[in-house]
Design a protein around this motif. Structure first.
Motif, mmCIF file in Angstrom:
data_model
loop_
_atom_site.group_PDB
_atom_site.id
_atom_site.type_symbol
_atom_site.label_atom_id
_atom_site.label_comp_id
_atom_site.label_asym_id
_atom_site.label_seq_id
_atom_site.Cartn_x
_atom_site.Cartn_y
_atom_site.Cartn_z
ATOM 1 N N LEU A 169 -5.385 -9.113 13.226
ATOM 2 C CA LEU A 169 -4.238 -8.728 14.055
ATOM 3 C C LEU A 169 -3.051 -8.247 13.219
ATOM 4 C CD1 LEU A 169 -4.308 -11.593 16.717
ATOM 5 C CD2 LEU A 169 -5.124 -9.246 16.975
ATOM 6 N N LYS A 170 -3.135 -8.487 11.918
ATOM 7 C CA LYS A 170 -2.026 -8.053 11.049
ATOM 8 C C LYS A 170 -2.086 -6.536 10.862
ATOM 9 C CE LYS A 170 -1.961 -12.229 8.247
ATOM 10 N NZ LYS A 170 -2.232 -12.795 6.948
ATOM 11 N N PRO A 171 -0.944 -5.906 10.610
ATOM 12 C CA PRO A 171 -0.977 -4.465 10.338
ATOM 13 C C PRO A 171 -1.657 -4.215 8.991
ATOM 14 C CG PRO A 171 1.190 -5.367 9.861
ATOM 15 C CD PRO A 171 0.399 -6.487 10.472
ATOM 16 N N GLN A 172 -2.343 -3.085 8.883
ATOM 17 C CA GLN A 172 -2.952 -2.791 7.575
ATOM 18 C C GLN A 172 -1.861 -2.547 6.528
ATOM 19 O OE1 GLN A 172 -4.758 -0.720 10.153
ATOM 20 N NE2 GLN A 172 -6.442 -2.185 10.192
ATOM 21 N N VAL A 173 -0.773 -1.901 6.996
ATOM 22 C CA VAL A 173 0.274 -1.495 6.049
ATOM 23 C C VAL A 173 1.647 -1.952 6.540
ATOM 24 C CG1 VAL A 173 1.368 0.505 4.929
ATOM 25 C CG2 VAL A 173 -1.076 0.580 5.480
ATOM 26 N N VAL A 174 2.469 -2.457 5.622
ATOM 27 C CA VAL A 174 3.891 -2.674 5.944
ATOM 28 C C VAL A 174 4.679 -1.653 5.127
ATOM 29 C CG1 VAL A 174 5.860 -4.236 5.865
ATOM 30 C CG2 VAL A 174 3.603 -5.120 6.491
ATOM 31 N N TYR A 175 5.595 -0.970 5.828
ATOM 32 C CA TYR A 175 6.381 0.096 5.214
ATOM 33 C C TYR A 175 7.845 -0.354 5.137
ATOM 34 C CZ TYR A 175 8.436 4.748 4.653
ATOM 35 O OH TYR A 175 9.131 5.831 4.178
ATOM 36 N N VAL A 224 1.569 -2.583 0.869
ATOM 37 C CA VAL A 224 2.986 -2.430 1.229
ATOM 38 C C VAL A 224 3.476 -1.173 0.524
ATOM 39 C CG1 VAL A 224 5.293 -3.438 1.021
ATOM 40 C CG2 VAL A 224 3.338 -4.915 1.490
ATOM 41 N N VAL A 225 4.200 -0.352 1.273
ATOM 42 C CA VAL A 225 4.745 0.885 0.700
ATOM 43 C C VAL A 225 6.265 0.797 0.758
ATOM 44 C CG1 VAL A 225 4.909 3.393 0.996
ATOM 45 C CG2 VAL A 225 2.737 2.220 1.438
ATOM 46 N N VAL A 226 6.921 1.025 -0.380
ATOM 47 C CA VAL A 226 8.388 0.964 -0.421
ATOM 48 C C VAL A 226 8.922 2.343 -0.791
ATOM 49 C CG1 VAL A 226 10.407 -0.177 -1.414
ATOM 50 C CG2 VAL A 226 8.255 -1.431 -1.235
ATOM 51 N N LYS A 227 9.751 2.906 0.096
ATOM 52 C CA LYS A 227 10.374 4.203 -0.199
ATOM 53 C C LYS A 227 11.645 3.942 -0.991
ATOM 54 C CE LYS A 227 12.087 8.216 2.380
ATOM 55 N NZ LYS A 227 12.333 8.675 3.765
ATOM 56 N N ARG A 228 11.824 4.618 -2.100
ATOM 57 C CA ARG A 228 13.016 4.449 -2.936
ATOM 58 C C ARG A 228 13.595 5.808 -3.290
ATOM 59 N NH1 ARG A 228 15.165 0.018 -2.649
ATOM 60 N NH2 ARG A 228 15.620 -0.673 -4.756
ATOM 61 N N PRO A 229 14.954 5.901 -3.392
ATOM 62 C CA PRO A 229 15.534 7.125 -3.939
ATOM 63 C C PRO A 229 15.061 7.268 -5.388
ATOM 64 C CG PRO A 229 17.250 5.620 -3.144
ATOM 65 C CD PRO A 229 15.963 4.874 -3.092
ATOM 66 N N ASP A 230 14.981 8.497 -5.895
ATOM 67 C CA ASP A 230 14.398 8.665 -7.238
ATOM 68 C C ASP A 230 15.200 7.949 -8.328
ATOM 69 O OD1 ASP A 230 16.470 10.393 -7.129
ATOM 70 O OD2 ASP A 230 15.297 12.225 -7.393
ATOM 71 N N TYR A 231 16.501 7.670 -8.071
ATOM 72 C CA TYR A 231 17.332 7.013 -9.093
ATOM 73 C C TYR A 231 17.309 5.486 -9.000
ATOM 74 C CZ TYR A 231 20.365 7.121 -5.004
ATOM 75 O OH TYR A 231 20.853 6.989 -3.738
ATOM 76 N N VAL A 253 3.784 1.846 -4.228
ATOM 77 C CA VAL A 253 2.682 1.301 -3.417
ATOM 78 C C VAL A 253 2.166 0.004 -4.046
ATOM 79 C CG1 VAL A 253 0.422 1.793 -2.393
ATOM 80 C CG2 VAL A 253 2.040 3.673 -2.805
ATOM 81 N N TYR A 254 2.141 -1.055 -3.250
ATOM 82 C CA TYR A 254 1.649 -2.366 -3.692
ATOM 83 C C TYR A 254 0.342 -2.632 -2.951
ATOM 84 C CZ TYR A 254 6.441 -2.790 -5.368
ATOM 85 O OH TYR A 254 7.650 -2.569 -6.006
ATOM 86 N N VAL A 255 -0.751 -2.471 -3.660
ATOM 87 C CA VAL A 255 -2.055 -2.661 -3.018
ATOM 88 C C VAL A 255 -2.458 -4.125 -3.163
ATOM 89 C CG1 VAL A 255 -4.484 -1.952 -3.004
ATOM 90 C CG2 VAL A 255 -2.691 -0.273 -3.556
ATOM 91 N N LYS A 256 -2.877 -4.734 -2.057
ATOM 92 C CA LYS A 256 -3.254 -6.154 -2.116
ATOM 93 C C LYS A 256 -4.678 -6.290 -2.634
ATOM 94 C CE LYS A 256 -2.115 -9.139 0.963
ATOM 95 N NZ LYS A 256 -1.676 -9.924 2.143
ATOM 96 N N ALA A 257 -4.888 -7.306 -3.425
ATOM 97 C CA ALA A 257 -6.248 -7.554 -3.909
ATOM 98 C C ALA A 257 -7.093 -7.971 -2.707
ATOM 99 C CB ALA A 257 -6.213 -8.675 -4.938
ATOM 100 N N LYS A 258 -8.342 -7.478 -2.658
ATOM 101 C CA LYS A 258 -9.217 -7.828 -1.512
ATOM 102 C C LYS A 258 -9.636 -9.296 -1.602
ATOM 103 C CE LYS A 258 -11.131 -3.738 0.410
ATOM 104 N NZ LYS A 258 -10.870 -2.601 -0.445
ATOM 105 N N ALA A 259 -9.552 -9.996 -0.444
ATOM 106 C CA ALA A 259 -10.006 -11.392 -0.422
ATOM 107 C C ALA A 259 -11.534 -11.397 -0.462
ATOM 108 C CB ALA A 259 -9.512 -12.056 0.850
ATOM 109 N N ASN A 260 -12.150 -12.375 -1.174
ATOM 110 C CA ASN A 260 -13.627 -12.399 -1.233
ATOM 111 C C ASN A 260 -14.213 -12.967 0.052
ATOM 112 O OD1 ASN A 260 -13.831 -11.382 -3.844
ATOM 113 N ND2 ASN A 260 -13.175 -13.381 -4.661
#
Ligand SMILES: C[S@@+](CC[C@H](N)C(=O)[O-])C[C@H]1O[C@@H](n2cnc3c(N)ncnc32)[C@H](O)[C@@H]1O
Length: 260
Positions: A169-175, A224-231, A253-260
């Motif tokens: 039920l969790k979102p695949q991605v948090v932005y 998780v994807v974080v948008k940042r200004p280039d500076y 982009v912070y990719v989560k390690a897959k749970a086994n």
């Protein structure tokens, strides 16, 4: 910063009264406030009275600019699509925890993602709610708008609730796209759009932005994807798994390690 609806309850249209009640916005006849909400052409609009020549800020997903954006979007061209992990046959469910005026969410929804938009500021949330209301009855964008759901809440609380849901039920991605302070450097400061600056004055700095990253990582299934200004530096001092660069921004982009 204080922001009220210009006018009085007595002659407000029903749609405006509903919005005022839902987002706890007050009416005032006072014209000298730096920020004011007005009701014009069946839409809620924000005026910043101190900035000369600045038109009203409002959410219009069927404006010519939004229309152009919607028709031009493609997975290949959009850095945000790559960052969020869109692929042929893959449209992740996204929780946009810093929704603002919903522009990034609109791009993701136009590309076919279901997007939950979380916004804590009552004025911003009311503008977004009103924009979605109009988009849902506008034939050209109603399918995109139907994939966008607004939640008016602080994200730290909301992400904590989501983190406790069953995995599927969790979102695949948090932005995340938190407000970043104006750069000191004048050239860079000039590049921050006028509208964005006025928006920053209204909502203030996002002082809890660093805390959002851990909460987002706990709530997301995949990344998780974080948008940042280039500076700007990375959020919470945490090194991302990879970075996607765009014209004036980058996506960490912070990719989560897959749970086994
Ligand atoms: C830079 S704007 C986002 C712009 C948005 N990505 C867009 O495309 O329109 C940041 C927004 O996130 C909201 N925000 C920041 N921290 C938040 C939090 N913890 N919970 C909910 N909303 C938050 C702010 O009120 C502001 O409206």
């Amino acid at each position: 910063m204080k922001c009220t609806i210009l006018g009085s309850v007595d002659n407000a249209p029903a749609a405006l009264l509903t919005l005022a009640k839902q987002f706890q916005l007050d009416f005032s006849p006072e014209k000298a406030l730096p920020f004011q909400l007005i009701w014009q052409d069946n839409a809620l609009k924000l005026l910043q009275t101190e900035i000369e020549k600045q038109g009203p800020i409002w959410v219009d997903f069927s404006s010519p600019q939004s229309e152009y954006r919607r028709l031009q979007v493609s997975i290949k061209k959009e850095a945000i699509a790559k960052a969020v992990g869109l692929k042929a046959g893959k449209r992740p469910r996204v929780l946009d925890a810093t929704a603002g005026l919903g522009r990034d969410a609109f791009v993701l929804a136009a590309l076919g993602c279901e997007v939950e938009l979380v916004e804590r500021h009552p004025v911003v949330a009311s503008l977004l709610h009103d924009g979605l209301r109009r988009a849902l009855i506008e034939a050209s964008v109603n399918d995109v708008a139907s994939r966008m759901t607004l939640v008016h809440q602080a994200s730290l609380d909301y992400l904590t609730q989501v983190a406790n849901l069953e995995h599927d039920l969790k979102p695949q991605v948090v932005y995340l796209d938190p407000m970043y302070p104006h750069p000191e450097n004048k050239k860079k400061a000039a590049a921050v759009k006028k509208e964005m600056r006025s928006f920053q004055h209204l909502v203030g700095a996002d002082t809890d932005a660093d805390h959002l990253l851990d909460a987002a990582l706990a709530a997301a299934q995949e990344r998780v994807v974080v948008k940042r200004p280039d500076y700007a530096g990375v959020l919470d001092g945490k090194k991302p798994s990879h970075v996607i660069s765009a014209k004036k921004n980058r996506f960490d982009v912070y990719v989560k390690a897959k749970a086994n």
